[in-house]
Design an enzyme around this catalytic site. Structure first.
Site, PDB file in Angstrom:
ATOM      1  N   LYS A  98      26.101  24.394  89.323  1.00 18.09           N
ATOM      2  CA  LYS A  98      25.402  25.662  89.331  1.00 18.09           C
ATOM      3  C   LYS A  98      26.422  26.782  89.084  1.00 18.09           C
ATOM      4  CE  LYS A  98      25.593  28.401  92.493  1.00 18.09           C
ATOM      5  NZ  LYS A  98      26.684  29.024  93.237  1.00 18.09           N
TER       6      LYS A  98
ATOM      7  N   HIS B 124      21.097  27.437  96.680  1.00 13.81           N
ATOM      8  CA  HIS B 124      21.327  26.940  98.050  1.00 13.81           C
ATOM      9  C   HIS B 124      20.185  27.297  99.018  1.00 13.81           C
ATOM     10  CE1 HIS B 124      25.136  26.141  96.354  1.00 13.81           C
ATOM     11  NE2 HIS B 124      25.741  27.274  96.639  1.00 13.81           N
TER      12      HIS B 124
ATOM     13  N   LYS C  44      27.705  38.455 101.706  1.00 13.52           N
ATOM     14  CA  LYS C  44      29.159  38.311 101.814  1.00 13.52           C
ATOM     15  C   LYS C  44      29.669  39.388 102.753  1.00 13.52           C
ATOM     16  CE  LYS C  44      30.132  35.741  97.702  1.00 13.52           C
ATOM     17  NZ  LYS C  44      30.394  34.422  98.285  1.00 13.52           N
TER      18      LYS C  44
HETATM   19  C1  BG6 Z   1      29.001  28.781  96.172  1.00 10.46           C
HETATM   20  C2  BG6 Z   1      28.957  30.239  95.836  1.00 10.46           C
HETATM   21  O1  BG6 Z   1      28.027  28.082  95.448  1.00 10.46           O
HETATM   22  O2  BG6 Z   1      28.773  28.611  97.563  1.00 10.46           O
HETATM   23  C3  BG6 Z   1      29.977  31.008  96.653  1.00 10.46           C
HETATM   24  O3  BG6 Z   1      29.215  30.413  94.451  1.00 10.46           O
HETATM   25  C4  BG6 Z   1      29.807  30.728  98.121  1.00 10.46           C
HETATM   26  O4  BG6 Z   1      29.887  32.399  96.395  1.00 10.46           O
HETATM   27  C5  BG6 Z   1      29.759  29.224  98.386  1.00 10.46           C
HETATM   28  O5  BG6 Z   1      30.909  31.302  98.808  1.00 10.46           O
HETATM   29  C6  BG6 Z   1      29.391  28.931  99.836  1.00 10.46           C
HETATM   30  O6  BG6 Z   1      29.507  27.544 100.065  1.00 10.46           O
HETATM   31  P1  BG6 Z   1      30.042  26.972 101.440  1.00 10.46           P
HETATM   32  O7  BG6 Z   1      29.955  25.497 101.309  1.00 10.46           O
HETATM   33  O8  BG6 Z   1      31.438  27.487 101.612  1.00 10.46           O
HETATM   34  O9  BG6 Z   1      29.107  27.501 102.485  1.00 10.46           O
END
Ligand code: BG6
Length: 504
Positions: free
Chosen positions: A156, A248, A348
Site C-alpha cells: 500500500k 489499516h 500523527k
Molecule cells: C504505515 C503508514 O502504513 O503505517 C505510516 O504509511 C504509519 O505512516 C505506519 O506510521 C504505522 O504502522 P505501525 O505498524 O507502526 O503501527
C-alpha cells in the site's frame, strides 16, 4: 495449517532493494524468519535497484538495518554470514525491457543450478507510481506466465485515488491472476488484529451481544506520536485518509463488523469483509462535514521534547493543506449494525502511540442501585488493544468491598505476553511467511481496495477542493482537533482516553 513442509526452494526478487522499506522492515523480517528456521533451506534474495552495487555492499547495508530492526538485535557474526550468503544483487533500470530479460536469465540459471523449479516472489518495495512500469516490464518479459510458481507482492498505498487504483489493478491483472497477487496491508499481519477473528468466532459468548441490540457505538483509534519523519514528499501527496484510513483502519472496521465466515479460507473471510464495505452508508459531498473531521499538527511537546509543526517538516509545503489527522463517523447499514455509529480516528504526533478498538455496550435498561452507590457508573466496554499493550480488557462495574454499597468500574484483562509467555512475530514476518507458502488469507483482494477508495472519494475530493481554513489546528502532543470532539458530541458521545496503563 502452515508448516515448514510447505516451504519450497525460493528466489525472492526485491525491487527497491536499497529503499527504506527493504532496509527497515522486509529484510529484518526475512532474517528473523531465517533465525527461526522458517525460510526455505534453499533461498536467495535477488536485490534489484538502479545503484551500482554488489552483493557484498548490499549485505553491509542490510546488516545495519537488521541490527536496528531485527527482533533479536545485533546478529551473531557467523549466523549473519550464513544469511548474507543468500543475498545477490542485480543493477537494473526498471524502464528498460532488457532489465527484465536479464532478470529472467538470472532466475533461470539458479533453477538450473539447483535442478529445481523454484518459487519466485516478485516483491515491489517501490513507490506506487512506479508499479505500472515494473509490472508491465515483468509481464512483457513473461515473468507472470508460470501461474503455479510465481507471485507478485505490492505494498500500500495502491494508487492515489479510485482511478489510479483501477489503473494499477488493470495492469496487474493483465498479466497476473488474482491468486498470484498479494496486496499487503501490514496491519493484517499483527497478532492482535488476527486475534479479533479468534475472539469473535472461536468463542460462543461474544456473538450474541455483537450487534445493535447490545452495542451502543464502536471507536477505533490508531494514534501515533511519530510525525512524518523523512517522508514529507510522500506524505504531502497522501495525508492521513490515504495513508491510514483507506487501508489499516478499514481493515480493523471490517474485522469488527463482519459476519461470521463459513471457513477460514481466504475467500470466505475476504467475502465477509467486502460485505462490510458494501454496507457502509455513503457519504456525499453535502454530508462530508457531518461525518468527518480533519486536522494538521502544530508545534507542541511530547514527553518533554519539543516537536515542530507539520508545515515546518522537511519537504512539506509551508502552506500545506494535507491532513495529519482524520476522524470519520460511519454507519454499517445492515441488520446487525443499523444506526450503530462507528467512529474512526488516526493522527500523527498525538499524546501517545496507541491503537485500540473499543466496543461500548448499551446502558442497563433500569438503574436499581441508589445514587449513593456511586455516581460514576460507567457503561461496559470491551477494549481490543493492538498497540503498545496487546490484549483485551473488559471494563465493567463491580461492588467495592465493604459494608456500604458502592460501585466502581474495574478491568478484567487478557495480556498476550502473560498468557503465552512469548514474543509475537512482527507483522512482516507473518506476512512474508504467508507469501512464501502462498497463503492469501491476510492479504487484500482487489474488490476490497476498490470499495475502500470508492467510499472515500467524496471526502478526498471535498478536502482537496476546500482547503482547511483552520490548519494547523491541533498541537503536537494533544489528542487532535476540537472538530473531532464535536463529531461525537452531537451524538452525546466522546472519544475516551485509550487504556494506556494497566492501572487505568
Ligand atoms: C504505515 C503508514 O502504513 O503505517 C505510516 O504509511 C504509519 O505512516 C505506519 O506510521 C504505522 O504502522 P505501525 O505498524 O507502526 O503501527
Amino acid at each position: 495449517m502452515i508448516n515448514n513442509a510447505s516451504l519450497r526452494d525460493t528466489q525472492f526478487v526485491l525491487f527497491g532493494a536499497y529503499g527504506d522499506l527493504s532496509w527497515r522492515l522486509i529484510v529484518p523480517a526475512l532474517f528473523d524468519l531465517f533465525l527461526n528456521g522458517q525460510l526455505p533451506e534453499r533461498f536467495i534474495l535477488q536485490g534489484v535497484d538502479r545503484m551500482d552495487s554488489d552483493a557484498a555492499a548490499l549485505a553491509v547495508h542490510y546488516l545495519k538495518g537488521v541490527s536496528q530492526h531485527s527482533r533479536y538485535g545485533v546478529p551473531d557474526e557467523a549466523i549473519w554470514q550464513k544469511f548474507a550468503g543468500k543475498l545477490h544483487y542485480i543493477q537494473a533500470d526498471i524502464g528498460e525491457a532488457s532489465s527484465y530479460t536479464h532478470l529472467g536469465k538470472v532466475l533461470a540459471l539458479c533453477d538450473a543450478d539447483w535442478g529445481s523449479k523454484t518459487e519466485k516472489v516478485l516483491y515491489l518495495a517501490i513507490p506506487s507510481f512506479l508499479f505500472e512500469t515494473v509490472i508491465s516490464g515483468l509481464g512483457d518479459a513473461g515473468h507472470a506466465e508460470d501461474r503455479e510458481h510465481v507471485r507478485v507482492v505490492v505494498e500500500k498505498p495502491l494508487g492515489h485515488d479510485l482511478d489510479s487504483f483501477r489503473q494499477i489493478n488493470s495492469v496487474l491483472t493483465r498479466y497476473f491472476t488474482e491468486q498470484q497477487i498479494f496486496r499487503i496491508d501490514h496491519f493484517l499481519g499483527k497478532e492482535t488484529v488476527q486475534n479479533i477473528l479468534a475472539m469473535r468466532f472461536a468463542n460462543p459468548i461474544f456473538e450474541p451481544i455483537w450487534n445493535r441490540s447490545y452495542v451502543d457505538h464502536v471507536t477505533i483509534t490508531v494514534a501515533e506520536t511519530l510525525g512524518v519523519e523523512k517522508r514529507g514528499t510522500y506524505y504531502e501527496q497522501a495525508g492521513a485518509l490515504r495513508d491510514m484510513v483507506q487501508n489499516h483502519l478499514f481493515q480493523l472496521l471490517c474485522l469488527v463488523a463482519m459476519e461470521p465466515p463459513v471457513s477460514y479460507d481466504a475467500d470466505d473471510i475476504r467475502n465477509k469483509k467486502v460485505d462490510v464495505l458494501h454496507s457502509l452508508r455513503p457519504i456525499t459531498g453535502e454530508t462530508v462535514s457531518d461525518h468527518s473531521a480533519r486536522g494538521q499538527y502544530d508545534e507542541g511537546w511530547i514527553a518533554g521534547t519539543h516537536m515542530t509543526g507539520y508545515r515546518n517538516e522537511p519537504d512539506v509545503n509551508p502552506h500545506s493543506n494535507t491532513e495529519t489527522y482524520a476522524a470519520l463517523k460511519l454507519f454499517v447499514d445492515n441488520w446487525r449494525w443499523q444506526d450503530v455509529p462507528f467512529y474512526l480516528r488516526t493522527g500523527k504526533r498525538m499524546t501517545a502511540a496507541v491503537s485500540e478498538i473499543s466496543i461500548r455496550f448499551r446502558d442497563v435498561p433500569h438503574h436499581a442501585f441508589p445514587a449513593s452507590a456511586g455516581l460514576n457508573t460507567q457503561p461496559v466496554r470491551l477494549v481490543i488493544q493492538i498497540n503498545p499493550e496487546q490484549g483485551i480488557v473488559l471494563k465493567f462495574m463491580a461492588k467495592v468491598p465493604g459494608s456500604e454499597l458502592r460501585l466502581q468500574p474495574v478491568d478484567m484483562r487478557f495480556s498476550y505476553k502473560e498468557a503465552f509467555q512469548t514474543e509475537s512475530p512482527t507483522a512482516y514476518e507473518t506476512l512474508l511467511r504467508d507469501v512464501l507458502v502462498s497463503n492469501a488469507t491476510l492479504f487484500m483482494r482487489a474488490d476490497q481496495v476498490e470499495l475502500a477508495w470508492k467510499f472515500l472519494m467524496p471526502i478526498l475530493n471535498s478536502w482537496q477542493n476546500n482547503p482547511a481554513p483552520d490548519f494547523p489546528n491541533y498541537a503536537a502532543g494533544s489528542w487532535g482537533p476540537e472538530t473531532a470532539e464535536s463529531l461525537l458530541a452531537g451524538d452525546g458521545n466522546s472519544w475516551l482516553t485509550p487504556t494506556l496503563k494497566k492501572s487505568t
